[in-house]
Design a protein around this motif. Structure first.
Motif, PDB file in Angstrom:
ATOM      1  N   VAL A  83      13.263 -13.380  37.327  1.00  0.00           N
ATOM      2  CA  VAL A  83      13.150 -12.208  38.048  1.00  0.00           C
ATOM      3  C   VAL A  83      14.456 -11.309  37.576  1.00  0.00           C
ATOM      4  CG1 VAL A  83      13.286 -11.153  40.129  1.00  0.00           C
ATOM      5  CG2 VAL A  83      12.078 -13.170  40.091  1.00  0.00           C
ATOM      6  N   GLN A  84      15.600 -12.006  37.605  1.00  0.00           N
ATOM      7  CA  GLN A  84      17.021 -11.029  37.411  1.00  0.00           C
ATOM      8  C   GLN A  84      16.931 -10.717  35.864  1.00  0.00           C
ATOM      9  OE1 GLN A  84      20.499 -13.255  38.134  1.00  0.00           O
ATOM     10  NE2 GLN A  84      21.472 -12.454  36.173  1.00  0.00           N
ATOM     11  N   ASN A  85      16.495 -11.347  34.922  1.00  0.00           N
ATOM     12  CA  ASN A  85      16.562 -10.475  33.462  1.00  0.00           C
ATOM     13  C   ASN A  85      15.875  -9.406  33.378  1.00  0.00           C
ATOM     14  OD1 ASN A  85      18.280 -12.622  32.778  1.00  0.00           O
ATOM     15  ND2 ASN A  85      16.859 -14.171  31.814  1.00  0.00           N
ATOM     16  N   PRO A  86      14.454  -9.201  33.829  1.00  0.00           N
ATOM     17  CA  PRO A  86      13.975  -7.822  33.468  1.00  0.00           C
ATOM     18  C   PRO A  86      14.287  -6.922  34.573  1.00  0.00           C
ATOM     19  CG  PRO A  86      12.380  -9.640  34.496  1.00  0.00           C
ATOM     20  CD  PRO A  86      13.571 -10.318  34.078  1.00  0.00           C
ATOM     21  N   VAL A  87      14.771  -7.193  35.693  1.00  0.00           N
ATOM     22  CA  VAL A  87      15.254  -6.445  36.738  1.00  0.00           C
ATOM     23  C   VAL A  87      16.434  -5.741  35.937  1.00  0.00           C
ATOM     24  CG1 VAL A  87      16.550  -6.171  38.858  1.00  0.00           C
ATOM     25  CG2 VAL A  87      14.572  -7.372  38.568  1.00  0.00           C
ATOM     26  N   GLN A  88      17.493  -6.465  35.286  1.00  0.00           N
ATOM     27  CA  GLN A  88      18.644  -6.022  34.727  1.00  0.00           C
ATOM     28  C   GLN A  88      18.452  -5.133  33.461  1.00  0.00           C
ATOM     29  OE1 GLN A  88      21.021  -9.696  34.195  1.00  0.00           O
ATOM     30  NE2 GLN A  88      22.259  -9.248  35.856  1.00  0.00           N
ATOM     31  N   GLN A  89      17.413  -5.864  32.588  1.00  0.00           N
ATOM     32  CA  GLN A  89      17.244  -5.142  31.171  1.00  0.00           C
ATOM     33  C   GLN A  89      16.450  -3.890  31.199  1.00  0.00           C
ATOM     34  OE1 GLN A  89      19.522  -5.835  28.862  1.00  0.00           O
ATOM     35  NE2 GLN A  89      20.490  -7.428  30.262  1.00  0.00           N
ATOM     36  N   LEU A  90      15.308  -3.987  31.985  1.00  0.00           N
ATOM     37  CA  LEU A  90      14.301  -2.968  31.798  1.00  0.00           C
ATOM     38  C   LEU A  90      14.827  -1.442  32.081  1.00  0.00           C
ATOM     39  CD1 LEU A  90      11.154  -4.623  33.354  1.00  0.00           C
ATOM     40  CD2 LEU A  90      11.634  -4.278  30.886  1.00  0.00           C
ATOM     41  N   LEU A 119      31.156   1.215  33.312  1.00  0.00           N
ATOM     42  CA  LEU A 119      31.284   0.635  34.576  1.00  0.00           C
ATOM     43  C   LEU A 119      29.960   0.776  35.410  1.00  0.00           C
ATOM     44  CD1 LEU A 119      34.632   2.536  35.424  1.00  0.00           C
ATOM     45  CD2 LEU A 119      34.376   0.047  35.172  1.00  0.00           C
ATOM     46  N   ALA A 120      29.337   1.790  35.229  1.00  0.00           N
ATOM     47  CA  ALA A 120      27.857   1.566  35.893  1.00  0.00           C
ATOM     48  C   ALA A 120      27.236   0.794  35.612  1.00  0.00           C
ATOM     49  CB  ALA A 120      27.269   3.173  35.832  1.00  0.00           C
ATOM     50  N   VAL A 121      27.076   0.249  34.305  1.00  0.00           N
ATOM     51  CA  VAL A 121      26.056  -0.610  33.821  1.00  0.00           C
ATOM     52  C   VAL A 121      26.601  -2.008  34.335  1.00  0.00           C
ATOM     53  CG1 VAL A 121      25.317  -1.999  31.982  1.00  0.00           C
ATOM     54  CG2 VAL A 121      25.053   0.531  31.809  1.00  0.00           C
ATOM     55  N   ALA A 122      28.012  -2.369  34.437  1.00  0.00           N
ATOM     56  CA  ALA A 122      28.536  -3.647  34.863  1.00  0.00           C
ATOM     57  C   ALA A 122      28.159  -3.773  36.332  1.00  0.00           C
ATOM     58  CB  ALA A 122      30.036  -3.423  34.703  1.00  0.00           C
ATOM     59  N   LEU A 123      28.225  -2.569  37.032  1.00  0.00           N
ATOM     60  CA  LEU A 123      27.866  -2.769  38.397  1.00  0.00           C
ATOM     61  C   LEU A 123      26.552  -2.992  38.883  1.00  0.00           C
ATOM     62  CD1 LEU A 123      28.619  -2.071  41.397  1.00  0.00           C
ATOM     63  CD2 LEU A 123      28.422   0.429  41.265  1.00  0.00           C
ATOM     64  N   TRP A 124      25.523  -2.256  37.768  1.00  0.00           N
ATOM     65  CA  TRP A 124      24.159  -2.562  38.043  1.00  0.00           C
ATOM     66  C   TRP A 124      23.836  -4.015  37.762  1.00  0.00           C
ATOM     67  CZ3 TRP A 124      19.675  -1.874  40.072  1.00  0.00           C
ATOM     68  CH2 TRP A 124      18.596  -2.410  39.341  1.00  0.00           C
ATOM     69  N   LEU A 125      24.394  -4.371  36.746  1.00  0.00           N
ATOM     70  CA  LEU A 125      24.176  -5.973  36.307  1.00  0.00           C
ATOM     71  C   LEU A 125      24.643  -6.729  37.354  1.00  0.00           C
ATOM     72  CD1 LEU A 125      25.244  -6.040  32.563  1.00  0.00           C
ATOM     73  CD2 LEU A 125      22.899  -6.193  33.594  1.00  0.00           C
TER      74      LEU A 125
END
Length: 243
Positions: free
Chosen positions: A44-51, A73-79
């Motif tokens: 679940v996590q990989n597509p949620v993070q990457q898509l 920073l925004a991407v780090a927070l999202w990940l």
């Protein structure tokens, strides 16, 4: 020195700690439940993070840092958010109706599996390219220590997720555990992204790396200690099949 066996050793030391503090009965069904939970979370996590990143035209870490500090920073927070809420959400779904002593081993199974996967996934590409996996002793010991505390953290959050669910406050407990997990993974994600900055902020990375080690150690210790106290205080119940 090869770091990969020490990553796994850190998780095994956490397992030994779980045993030493009073969880002498090994609950293999729950351990396997945690193993399964890890792979479900990753699916679940990989597509949620990457898509969302792919939709924004991001194809690599270099693409992230090229858009500036705020975007990085925004991407780090999202990940971090995705990892925190997906991993703790999957654990919550699997332990919310379990006894606290059972939840300890579900979290332990999750953490040990994560350590093995990280060790293998890091070693195989280096081996395939003929690169040396050797690392300084300090780095090896830090990797082992980090994995020790992360595994305890997973065991502790699983217990506390079950505990809050028992008290009728499962969603609040999930928010607490996922929020704490988000903080840890956001820092780790930023550290990885910063490696691709030009020029590389070497001093900042060193300070951040050691700070994260301390934060992980404190969080892992406190979360596990609190969860272990709750679980050890729970009366032993009659066993029932997990499935």
């Amino acid at each position: 020195m090869y770091p990969f066996p020490f990553i796994i050793m850190g998780a095994l030391l956490a397992w030994a700690t779980v045993y030493a503090v009073g969880f002498r009965k090994q609950r293999w069904a729950e351990f396997l439940l945690g193993l399964a939970a890890f792979f479900i979370a990753m699916l679940v996590q990989n597509p949620v993070q990457q898509l969302p990143l792919l939709g924004a035209g991001i194809r690599s870490n270099e693409d992230v840092v090229a858009r500036g500090m705020a975007f990085t920073l925004a991407v780090a927070l999202w990940l971090g958010l995705a990892a925190g809420f997906v991993q703790e959400g999957v654990k919550y779904a699997l332990v919310r109706e379990r006894k606290l002593r059972e939840a300890v081993f579900a979290g332990l199974g999750f953490g040990v599996t994560e350590a093995v996967v990280i060790a293998v996934a890091t070693a195989l590409p280096l081996r395939s390219r003929g690169l040396s996996p050797e690392a300084p002793l300090l780095n090896v010991l830090l990797s082992m220590g980090e994995r020790y505390f992360v595994t305890l953290f997973h065991a502790g959050t699983a217990v506390l997720l079950a505990y809050y669910a028992q008290k009728g406050a499962g969603k609040r407990g999930l928010l607490y555990m996922a929020g704490l997990h988000t903080v840890l993974d956001t820092g780790a994600a930023y550290s990885q992204l910063a490696l691709f900055m030009d020029p590389r902020p070497v001093r900042t990375l060193e300070v951040l790396a050691y700070s994260l080690e301390v934060i992980v150690a404190v969080a892992g210790t406190l979360v596990f200690a609190y969860g272990a106290l709750k679980a050890l205080g729970e009366p032993e119940a009659e066993e029932k099949p997990i499935w």
